[in-house]
Design an enzyme around this catalytic site. Structure first.
Site: not given
Length: 898
Positions: A342, A639
């Site tokens: 990410d 996340d």
């Protein structure tokens, strides 16, 4: 497309071919939902709740303790031991049966402990739902439990609230929503009630507010269009439920090893029993041989050794801020060939930062230190850059408080970045706001695309304006250039805007106008134009320190790094270039590109494309699956809730400990305590060390098992008595060598772990070269054991004494062999014995334990042992030295050929 009205057509009676909610005008949405601005009646809401169900994500009950316990016995090695247990009971060998049962119970207990990691991902998803919601029913505003919301309800939103269901917005006032948990985009999204194109990706559906997201500022109202499992949050829950937990490479390798050993045991036992019966041996005796072979072939200490090895790796990783939730994941990272990272919060700092301030040809890079640095970053009042920063302060509702190691921020991240940039350049935002008191404010609206603030100054009034460059420039006719105000040069400004945009920056334009008297209508005055262009501020979520170097080291270690983000393609490409993930001609695939690809096309694309932008949770899952289908071992970081399915499907899911959601942490195998990509690379070293130690433990145990099996088979073929009984073999496998295989778990890393390429999935725990070493050590140990067994039997005439010598021979060979396996390629004589003192003590302890068993009456009875002579000890030690030197010669020859 999750929010297509067809998704619930059987419950609402709407057409299955209707466009998705975000593409419909509000009036049509109201008609299709059979609702009104005054909301549903209580009776209708209750009827819909009965028909559609509550607004919550259902949980699946975790497996019971009995189911988990039974799972532990599915290994082929367990089947072999169960068969040996049954045969032992059948022929009356109670002592052997008890020892075998103990070994089975020990292995099952360890496996049960590992599987008692409760799956709470769906519970975490439910916690993201707001407990109560503000709605309008029967024309009256009221609070209702969020689980009772139904499609058609009118929900009111305000700053700080969590969106309780998927809403089609009908009115908004400066509404900003943080959707990072769904899209991964670091900047809050401006919402408005206007329809957007049907093909808009999730992050661009500005007319919708999604369940679980948070209102940063502003107000809004909307119709509930989806609840519970039908929301975007529910779609992720379904994807996580459907995503099967993948076996780690280590689990696959252990399973292949277990199947090979099971086949090898079955064939060897059947052949040996057949030979014995053909020679005229009694069937009961041959059953005893079968039990001995089964026990000899199974490395009972392997589950314990693997568990301790991985647990040691887990502790080492924890010291480097990598928290492992599932033990096999400790090794998986060392086998990883691709890391799909990410962007926001992992590669970057997860905070918007002004990277460049430009005004009239003058460009300034604000300081990066936590506090102002006047020597290099301060600007003087009256400078064009100063005025640009001042406008960013005055048209701002955020608040920033300097702390010892940075800033504490409240409000919109973009506006906070403007305040921090001003503070670092020597301005004092709160002092300036007090010096220029506010007379009127024009908040940002999606339709206007600017915000403005009318301020009183010492000599009149200042109208400060900020907004999108394409909106502000047409309202300006002059610009600051040095100390002067000159006619606007739109081409020069636009060129700078384009440069900043190519670098992935979000660009805001600043303008102003001065008055002697305050205008009557501030917004209309801005729209009328005549503004002076002050300058531009370009901001970006900057890369974390050290990440670029960690990515370079990953590439040197044979690990590809991909960026998979919900952010915009231009921003993703700029960060990828900055970090070395891709070159200047970086290729980026978006959600729309992925939707146009079939499975084969995607499988080809993931081999080449390093950056994926504006991806949905389903896109991320497809990317992971395509990589795995190519044989890659995939680690994925994330996340947000949107990362949950991919984290669960990946070979190792890596969640953020600080900024990550509960969903991401519960779906992941590893959690980064510091949210830093650099920690992943540190964990790779520990993962490779863990796998090396797994290999060492396996090599040590299997070599001993081969020696035991060869000794038993050869004795039967020669018509000799059994040199080892089942209980004696279990004593050897669990008691004496059990201490040493545990000690091998603490081996420090060998110097070249990060210089090697990742092992392919097909690579077994024991490579061909290591099997050669197993054969050399096992055959020599078996030959030495048989020779000394026969010598003792012929000279003493005592079968018990001969078996005691045979068992002791293998105990001493283990003591030499354990030092052989400490270095897989180097000479064992070059390894410092002090680097693993536990191994030295464990080896001496194992030998001492066996010596005690030779003299202690209870163990003499259980194991059928008796003390041996000093001459026998000398011969035994010579066999151990012979095995050590033979393996060293093999290492030397293989190093040359390698």
């Amino acid at each position: 497309m999750r929010n297509r009205t067809a998704a619930t057509d059987t419950r609402t009676g709407r057409s299955a071919s209707a466009p998705p909610w975000h593409a419909l005008p509000a009036d049509e949405v109201r008609a299709r939902l059979s609702t009104s601005d005054t909301g549903l009646t209580d009776a209708e809401a209750e009827a819909r709740l009965v028909r559609i169900g509550p607004n919550e994500i259902p949980e699946e009950p975790p497996p019971g303790l009995l189911i988990l316990l039974l799972r532990q016995f599915r290994s082929p090695l367990s089947y072999i031991l169960f068969a040996a247990l049954a045969i032992s009971l059948l022929i009356g060998e109670t002592v052997d049966a008890i020892v075998i049962a103990f070994a089975l119970l020990l292995d099952a207990t360890i496996g049960l402990y590992q599987e008692r990691q409760a799956e709470t991902s769906l519970r975490a998803l439910r916690q993201l739902s707001a407990p109560h919601s503000r709605v309008i029913r029967d024309g009256i505003e009221r609070d209702v439990p969020s689980r009772e919301l139904v499609p058609g309800d009118v929900v009111l939103l305000e700053s700080g609230t969590r969106v309780p269901a998927d809403l089609r917005l009908t009115t908004t006032t400066s509404l900003l929503v943080d959707e990072s948990l769904l899209t991964g985009e670091s900047v809050p999204v401006t919402k408005h009630p206007n329809p957007v194109p049907e093909t808009a990706p999730l992050g661009d559906r500005s007319s919708l507010a999604f369940s679980g997201t948070v209102v940063v500022s502003g107000r809004g109202r909307g119709y509930v269009v989806a609840t519970g499992i039908n929301t975007e949050l529910g779609a992720i829950a379904s994807a996580m439920r459907e995503a099967e937990d993948t076996e780690t490479p280590l689990q696959q390798r252990v399973a292949r090893l277990a199947r090979s050993l099971a086949l090898y045991t079955a064939v060897t036992a059947a052949a040996t029993v057949a030979i014995g019966i053909a020679q005229g041996q009694e069937a009961v005796d041959m059953l005893l041989v079968a039990v001995a072979l089964a026990v000899a072939a199974v490395p009972e200490g392997l589950p314990v050794g693997l568990t301790i090895t991985l647990a040691t790796g887990v502790r080492r990783m924890a010291r480097r801020n990598a928290i492992i939730r599932h033990l096999p994941a400790a090794e998986t990272l060392g086998s990883t060939t691709v890391i799909g990272s990410d962007k926001t919060g992992t590669l970057t700092e997860n905070r918007m930062t002004v990277r460049r301030v430009w005004s009239g040809g003058q460009s300034v890079v604000p300081g990066t230190t936590p506090t102002p640095s006047p020597e290099s970053n301060s600007v003087r009042p009256g400078d064009p850059v100063y005025d640009t920063l001042l406008i960013g302060v005055l048209t701002n509702e955020a608040a920033v408080y300097p702390t010892g190691d940075g800033y504490r921020v409240t409000g919109d991240p973009t506006e906070a970045a403007l305040l921090i940039a001003a503070h670092r350049a020597g301005l004092e935002p709160e002092g300036l706001r007090a010096r220029y008191p506010s007379i009127d404010e024009v908040p940002f609206e999606a339709e206007r695309r600017f915000s403005a603030s009318l301020r009183r100054t010492d000599d009149g009034y200042l109208l400060a304006v900020k907004g999108a460059p394409e909106r502000i420039l047409p309202l300006c006719d002059r610009m600051r250039h040095g100390e002067s105000v000159v006619p606007l040069d739109p081409a020069a400004v636009q060129e700078t805007v384009d440069d900043m945009a190519r670098d992935g920056m979000r660009v805001l334009a600043m303008a102003y106008r001065q008055f002697d008297r305050p205008p009557e209508d501030t917004a209309a005055t801005v729209e009328a134009g005549g503004l002076i262009f002050a300058g531009l501020q370009g901001m970006i979520d900057p890369p974390r320190p050290g990440v670029r170097e960690a990515i370079e080291r990953c590439h040197r270690s044979g690990i590809r790094v991909l960026m998979i983000t919900g952010d915009h393609a231009v921003t993703a490409a700029a960060i990828a270039r900055d970090l070395g993930i891709a070159g200047d001609d970086v290729r980026v695939l978006t959600s729309e590109d992925l939707a146009a690809m079939d499975t084969d096309a995607l499988r080809s694309a993931v081999a080449e494309v390093p950056v994926y932008a504006r991806v949905t949770p389903q896109d991320k899952l497809r990317i992971v699956t395509a990589l795995q289908e190519r044989g890659e071992v995939v680690a994925v970081t994330g996340d947000g809730v949107n990362d949950g399915p991919a984290l669960r499907a990946a070979d190792i899911g890596v969640a953020m400990g600080r900024s990550g959601t509960d969903v991401a942490r519960e779906a992941a195998d590893m959690v980064l305590a510091d949210d830093n990509f650099v920690t992943i690379y540190a964990a790779v070293e520990e993962g490779r060390t863990a796998f090396d130690n797994v290999r060492k433990v396996t090599l040590f145990l299997v070599a001993t098992n081969v020696a035991e099996v060869v000794a038993v088979v050869a004795a039967v073929a020669a018509g000799w008595p059994l040199p080892l009984l089942a209980a004696q073999i279990l004593w050897l496998n669990l008691a004496t060598e059990g201490l040493q295989d545990i000690a091998l778990a603490f081996e420090p890393p060998e110097g070249d772990v990060l210089d090697r390429k990742p092992l392919p999935r097909s690579e077994p725990i024991l490579s061909r070269v290591l099997w050669e070493r197993v054969a050399i050590a096992g055959l020599l140990a078996a030959i030495g054991t048989l020779l000394l067994f026969r010598w003792e039997l012929d000279n003493s005439g005592s079968l018990t004494a001969a078996r005691s010598v045979a068992l002791t021979t293998l105990v001493i060979v283990e003591a030499f062999q354990v030092f052989n396996v400490r270095a897989l390629w180097r000479s064992s004589f070059r390894v410092d014995p002090r680097s693993n003192p536990f191994l030295l003590f464990a080896t001496l302890g194992g030998v001492a334990l066996h010596v005690i068993a030779l003299y202690l009456p209870p163990t003499q009875y259980l194991l059928r042992l008796e003390p041996i002579s000093l001459e026998a000890w000398v011969r035994i030690v010579l066999i151990g030295v012979m095995v050590l030197l033979a393996v060293e010669v093999h290492k030397r020859l293989r190093r040359v050929s390698r």
